[in-house]
Write a protein that holds these residues in place. Structure first.
Motif, PDB file in Angstrom:
ATOM      1  N   SER A 290       0.837  -1.194   0.000  1.00 37.73           N
ATOM      2  CA  SER A 290       0.000   0.000   0.000  1.00 37.73           C
ATOM      3  C   SER A 290       0.874   1.246   0.000  1.00 37.73           C
ATOM      4  O   SER A 290       2.061   1.196   0.351  1.00 37.73           O
ATOM      5  CB  SER A 290      -0.930  -0.002   1.212  1.00 37.73           C
ATOM      6  N   CYS A 291       0.279   2.368  -0.360  1.00 31.70           N
ATOM      7  CA  CYS A 291       1.065   3.573  -0.615  1.00 31.70           C
ATOM      8  C   CYS A 291       1.674   4.193   0.640  1.00 31.70           C
ATOM      9  O   CYS A 291       2.527   5.082   0.532  1.00 31.70           O
ATOM     10  CB  CYS A 291       0.224   4.613  -1.347  1.00 31.70           C
TER      11      CYS A 291
ATOM     12  N   ASP B 202       0.262   0.410  -4.469  1.00 28.20           N
ATOM     13  CA  ASP B 202      -1.160   0.665  -4.686  1.00 28.20           C
ATOM     14  C   ASP B 202      -1.520   2.026  -4.087  1.00 28.20           C
ATOM     15  O   ASP B 202      -1.556   2.194  -2.876  1.00 28.20           O
ATOM     16  CB  ASP B 202      -1.995  -0.445  -4.049  1.00 28.20           C
TER      17      ASP B 202
ATOM     18  N   GLN C 211      -2.460   1.476  -9.475  1.00 32.54           N
ATOM     19  CA  GLN C 211      -1.164   0.928  -9.083  1.00 32.54           C
ATOM     20  C   GLN C 211      -0.038   1.446  -9.974  1.00 32.54           C
ATOM     21  O   GLN C 211      -0.235   1.724 -11.155  1.00 32.54           O
ATOM     22  CB  GLN C 211      -1.198  -0.599  -9.133  1.00 32.54           C
TER      23      GLN C 211
ATOM     24  N   CYS D 134       1.098   8.661  -0.438  1.00 32.71           N
ATOM     25  CA  CYS D 134      -0.270   8.515  -0.927  1.00 32.71           C
ATOM     26  C   CYS D 134      -0.712   9.807  -1.608  1.00 32.71           C
ATOM     27  O   CYS D 134      -0.238  10.898  -1.256  1.00 32.71           O
ATOM     28  CB  CYS D 134      -1.212   8.169   0.222  1.00 32.71           C
TER      29      CYS D 134
END
Length: 723
Positions: free
Chosen positions: A373-374, A392, A469, A489
């Protein structure tokens, strides 16, 4: 109809059966089942793994082998390439063999392959056949078998599964506002098979693909097909566009069409279409996603005609579509000629697509990369190699990227998103430059320094929700490296606050509304047709302008400036009819030039001058580097005026260009100071860092550079003393 006489010789799923005892091998390593896969672990390039299969039905003329397997580079010091041979034997005679090659394997990544080969049996053997697997190159790495299926059958020319790809349609439709497929003909032996019911019930073309085209993700062989809108490798537009039914009990709208949704008769031709393998190799051996098949009777001629329309900007697919193409699939049973092409409906050009049609369905290698994840951090260290991760970022829009730290030993960080590449080059300490070059790195890819440049941020504008992604690649060619990466993010882009008021060029608005524009420097903003004006700082709600005419006022400085333009804003915030208001009869000029003392002393210059024009006139100017001796250091400067203007700038490259706007006073004059200070340079005894920057005014139309300019110079002597 021809009888295929399908005969299953062997069918194994290694997740549900322990088959280790049925294999003969000469490896010193133990054959074992790990994570539901049979693991083949060679100890030399001649190691073989043999499994008896069974007898072939001698009345059949084809044998087919299917095998899902994975390979992994488990030895970091071993070769990056690998070959896996699958051979069918009868007694001491090899009947057929297939070679699967893997190039440039990276550490810690699984590479997935679906072997699907069919062989013609000239003289079917009467003795049992066996499968032999050999790894002549890259034998140090492991092979993991997921399943193994071998059948024999009788080839039937009237039922041949042929694959097609509408090139880039999966990718284009996923991000489009609307897309459509319009079927016009499905003729067999020149007879139309499509019925009146089909045309009557499918007369509406196009819609939102994201909600209607059944985007999916499936294994290479078509199994485990599930819904997937983020990173799909398949889709089924035929449910919505053609009104067909597909398997939803054991698959997500996959397999061959099971019928017509309405229950009407659409003819038999259209029912031969289906989805199985999601991504296949085309004629150029490029992997193409979004494949579909047609079961073709090659004893009869075939002609299929359909339109493909994609619109990235409008929910009405026919309103200025991005592209509109008429496709043709043709098979001539008399001449055995195949055609697959489209005609661009905008310019009537014909584009051959045979490379993407009439394909057998060979699949390529799929890479199983680590997905994080980011907001996560990943930090392998010490190993030489190339490392790949999938980050992601989710469906948020805004500035995204990574924070990286290579410390001293140089590494290179690369982000790939939506066809765009963002690259740091090799960053770290310049004391390793010679080692990088010796390792084959081009000097143009080296961005090291002293002190180290290893720590930094690499960002990009994630301008749309999908794809979510991005691939992060870290290149580490030198031993002893240590690095870490932390995702950033998406941070929503925030707009600049301005005001708009109703009125044209010759009027001053009586009231103003606060709005926001996607421009970081509203003082130099030039309204353009197609720009969007928003009601909120996050740029999510367009301003409803009712298609009225407006002026814009900038409030970010102590003084308020009305831009010299008028324009319309519609109900969706879209700007149109942008018009320059020519109210300035004369162009501004520069005068009363004098020299002052720069704040940095002898390492810079200060120029004082007046700009003269009309009262309260907006004056646009350009700053530009005109001379630079050492472009690795540059200079810092600023422009100020007694009318409240202030602009700090950094001229750190020979290509530096910046534009801004200042306002003149009520007397039509601004007293301006332009200062430039060369940045200090270290560890370069005897060198000089010299930079010259010009300030040039624009003419009264605010678009044409004038001959009114001022130059300022900064110079610093380089030395060995850190500052």
């Amino acid at each position: 109809m021809c009888n295929e006489n399908l005969n299953t010789i062997l069918s194994l799923d290694f997740s549900s059966v322990n088959d280790e005892g049925n294999w003969l091998h000469d490896s010193s390593n133990v054959l074992q089942t790990i994570d539901n896969k049979l693991t083949l672990d060679s100890d030399s390039n001649s190691t073989s793994f043999i499994r008896q299969i069974g007898n072939i039905d001698t009345s059949n003329n084809r044998v087919r082998i299917n095998c899902n397997f994975e390979v992994e580079k488990t030895d970091t010091s071993s070769p990056e390439d690998m070959e896996v041979l699958f051979q069918l034997w009868s007694g001491g005679q090899m009947l057929f063999d297939s070679c699967v090659t893997f190039d440039e394997l990276n550490d810690g990544i699984n590479y997935v392959y679906f072997l699907d080969r069919t062989y013609k049996l000239e003289n079917p053997p009467t003795t049992p056949i066996s499968l032999k697997i050999v790894i002549p190159e890259g034998w140090q790495h492991k092979v993991f078998l997921k399943d193994l299926n071998i059948i024999d059958f009788n080839f039937c020319e009237d039922n041949v599964r042929s694959y097609f790809v509408i090139d880039e349609l999966l990718e284009d439709s996923l991000t489009s506002q609307s897309s459509g497929i319009q079927l016009e003909e499905w003729k067999v032996d020149n007879n139309e098979t499509l019925t009146t019911e089909f045309f009557n019930e499918n007369n509406s073309v196009g819609g939102n693909p994201l909600t209607e085209w059944k985007f999916a993700k499936a294994d290479l062989d078509g199994n485990n097909r599930i819904s997937e809108n983020t990173q799909p490798n398949s889709f089924n537009p035929f449910v919505d566009e053609f009104g067909l039914d597909f398997d939803t009990a054991t698959s997500f709208y996959g397999g061959k069409s099971t019928g017509v949704t309405s229950g009407s008769d659409y003819g038999q031709g259209i029912l031969s279409i289906g989805l199985l393998k999601p991504a296949i190799l085309n004629g150029n051996l490029n992997i193409k996603k979004g494949a579909f098949f047609i079961d073709i009777d090659y004893t009869k001629s075939l002609k299929i005609v359909f339109n493909v329309i994609v619109n990235q900007n409008n929910s009405n697919v026919f309103t200025r579509p991005t592209y509109f193409r008429k496709y043709f699939i043709e098979w001539n049973a008399l001449t055995c000629e195949k055609k697959y092409y489209y005609i661009d409906q905008k310019d009537q050009s014909e584009v051959d697509q045979l490379v993407n049609g009439f394909l057998s369905g060979l699949t390529g290698v799929e890479i199983n990369e680590t997905i994080v994840s980011c907001d996560e951090t990943f930090s392998p260290s010490g190993n030489v190699g190339n490392f790949s991760y999938v980050l992601d970022f989710g469906d948020n829009i805004g500035t995204a990227g990574i924070n990286y730290n290579a410390y001293s030993v140089p590494d290179r960080f690369i982000i790939e998103w939506n066809g765009q590449t963002f690259d740091t080059g090799f960053v770290g300490s310049s004391s390793y430059d010679a080692q990088l070059i010796a390792a084959g790195v081009s000097p143009s890819d080296i961005n090291t320094g002293s002190p180290s440049t290893g720590s930094g941020m690499l960002t990009f504008n994630k301008s749309q929700a999908f794809p979510t992604q991005a691939t992060i690649t870290v290149l580490a060619p030198l031993g002893g490296t240590a690095w870490n990466v932390t995702g950033i993010c998406p941070q929503p882009t925030q707009g600049s606050e301005v005001e708009v008021g109703e009125g044209g060029c010759n009027t001053t608005p009586s009231s103003w509304d606060t709005v926001f524009i996607n421009d970081t420097n509203p003082n130099s903003y030039v309204p353009s047709n197609g720009d969007i004006v928003y009601s909120d700082i996050d740029l999510t709600t367009p301003f409803n302008g009712g298609n009225d005419t407006f002026r814009m006022r900038v409030t970010s400085h102590p003084f308020q400036t009305i831009l010299n333009y008028s324009f319309k804003i519609d109900v969706n915030g879209i700007v149109s009819n942008a018009t320059l208001c020519i109210t300035q009869s004369t162009s501004p000029s520069i005068g009363s030039l004098s020299l002052g003392i720069a704040s940095c002393g002898n390492e810079g210059e200060l120029r004082k001058f007046k700009i003269t024009g009309q009262p309260n006139q907006n004056v646009r100017y350009q700053l530009k580097t005109v001379f630079m001796v050492n472009n690795s250091h540059g200079a810092l400067g600023h422009v100020t005026s007694d009318t409240g203007h202030s602009n700090n700038f950094s001229a750190i490259s020979s290509g530096f260009v910046q534009e801004d706007v200042m306002v003149l006073g009520s007397n039509g004059i601004a007293n301006v100071q332009l200062e430039l200070c060369a940045r200090p340079c270290l560890n370069e005894t005897g060198s000089v860092n010299e930079v010259q920057v010009s300030l040039t005014l624009f003419e009264n139309d605010l678009t044409t550079l004038s001959n009114q300019s001022v130059n300022v110079r900064g110079t610093s002597q380089c030395n060995n003393n850190p500052q």
